[in-house]
Design a protein around this motif. Structure first.
Motif, PDB file in Angstrom:
ATOM      1  N   PHE A  40       0.827  -1.204   0.000  1.00  0.00           N
ATOM      2  CA  PHE A  40       0.000   0.000   0.000  1.00  0.00           C
ATOM      3  C   PHE A  40       0.863   1.258   0.000  1.00  0.00           C
ATOM      4  O   PHE A  40       0.609   2.207  -0.754  1.00  0.00           O
ATOM      5  N   LEU A  67      -4.290  -1.787  -1.899  1.00  0.00           N
ATOM      6  CA  LEU A  67      -4.564  -2.245  -0.543  1.00  0.00           C
ATOM      7  C   LEU A  67      -5.258  -3.603  -0.561  1.00  0.00           C
ATOM      8  O   LEU A  67      -6.349  -3.754  -1.107  1.00  0.00           O
ATOM      9  N   THR A  71      -8.562   3.817  -3.202  1.00  0.00           N
ATOM     10  CA  THR A  71      -7.540   4.334  -2.288  1.00  0.00           C
ATOM     11  C   THR A  71      -6.805   5.532  -2.875  1.00  0.00           C
ATOM     12  O   THR A  71      -5.748   5.915  -2.373  1.00  0.00           O
ATOM     13  N   ARG A 101      -1.697   6.963   3.800  1.00  0.00           N
ATOM     14  CA  ARG A 101      -0.501   6.326   3.222  1.00  0.00           C
ATOM     15  C   ARG A 101       0.762   7.051   3.668  1.00  0.00           C
ATOM     16  O   ARG A 101       1.741   6.421   4.100  1.00  0.00           O
ATOM     17  N   GLN A 119      -8.859  -1.757  -8.320  1.00  0.00           N
ATOM     18  CA  GLN A 119      -7.706  -1.002  -7.854  1.00  0.00           C
ATOM     19  C   GLN A 119      -6.647  -0.962  -8.947  1.00  0.00           C
ATOM     20  O   GLN A 119      -6.592  -1.826  -9.822  1.00  0.00           O
TER      21      GLN A 119
END
Length: 305
Positions: free
Chosen positions: A127, A133, A150, A159, A214
């Motif tokens: 991450f 993540l 994210t 982060r 993602q």
């Protein structure tokens, strides 16, 4: 990734620091038809297709990052996301699904606290370095296709807070009501830096499939290039000096190329035993020699891409 600050004194051996690295995988895009192209575009949104069936049979790609030339360890080398274990990675309050730390300890060949810390470090470092993540809401822990964004400003603050140790990974997940998905990781290998090196790591390698919805981000810092790569081309690029990397990375990519697909990686049977190569002079050149006798030149960080 945080570097090993230990410096070897004459006639002494630096103790290797535990670390974890993740080979993040995805199926290569299938652009043979418009329908496939449309399906690939859908992965940026709310994806409902699980990574099974035809997608699992496609050739795969692995994420590689090129370390900036200023790094003290492996400058200019292509690496997988990862770094050393933080003392807070062993936190017993870490929200978790999948195999329990006791099960991971058997697989990884460690005690339970170290197993917990290695799995946490693998997910946390991934991450920190890519924005990907490996976590979800607990009520969705039985699902494969989960979209988690994210890339927002609040996630970016989290982060950066992990990198500067403002808060721990356990704190971030608990505050957001998320659980670490340990079942998304697969142990692959374990490599220890040779004894005569000034910075040493005892590194456990994992594989993980890119969660649907993602995408890795170029977050800067320790890498100046992040790219998806066909693992089958890495050996030739490394031999030509276009992709300098450490021997464990070359070997891991070759092993992935042998498996060819995500399904092949899932079905691979792996024994996690420590592999510690040696550094010797062979025919006037300094080479890294693996336990099976294969040898490699030291990485060439200044090679032109």
């Amino acid at each position: 990734m945080t570097e090993n600050d230990g410096v070897a004194r004459k006639d002494s051996v630096v103790r290797p620091r535990p670390a974890a690295t993740v080979m993040l995988l995805r199926p290569a895009a299938d652009t043979s038809t418009a329908a496939d192209a449309e399906g690939a575009a859908d992965t940026a949104g709310a994806v409902t297709e699980t990574v099974t069936g035809a997608r699992a049979e496609r050739p795969m790609e692995v994420l590689l990052m090129r370390r900036v030339p200023s790094m003290g360890f492996a400058p200019g080398a292509f690496v997988f996301p990862g770094g050393r274990v933080d003392e807070r990675d062993a936190d017993g309050d870490l929200p978790w699904t999948g195999p329990k730390p006791e099960e991971w300890a058997e697989v990884l060949g460690t005690d339970v606290p170290m197993a917990r810390a290695l799995v946490c470090a693998a997910v946390r470092e991934t991450f920190e370095e890519t924005g990907v993540l490996l976590a979800s809401e607990p009520e969705r822990a039985g699902e494969e296709a989960i979209t988690l964004d994210t890339a927002t400003d609040d996630w970016e603050r989290d982060r950066l807070g992990l990198i500067d140790h403002t808060h721990s990974f356990t704190e971030v997940l608990n505050r957001r009501g998320l659980v670490l998905r340990s079942e998304w990781l697969r142990a692959w290998s374990r490599w220890i830096t040779p004894k005569n090196q000034p910075r040493r790591f005892d590194t456990w390698f994992f594989t993980a499939e890119l969660p649907p919805g993602q995408a890795p981000r170029d977050v800067g810092g320790e890498a100046d290039l992040t790219q998806w790569t066909d693992p089958s081309v890495v050996a030739a690029e490394w031999e030509a000096g276009r992709m300098p990397m450490l021997p464990p990375t070359v070997i891991a990519c070759a092993e992935l190329a042998e498996r060819r697909t995500l399904r092949g990686v899932r079905e691979a049977l792996r024994d996690i035993v420590p592999i510690e190569p040696d550094v010797r002079e062979i025919d006037g050149q300094i080479r890294v020699v693996a336990p099976d006798g294969s040898d490699f030149p030291l990485p060439k960080p200044n090679a032109n891409p």
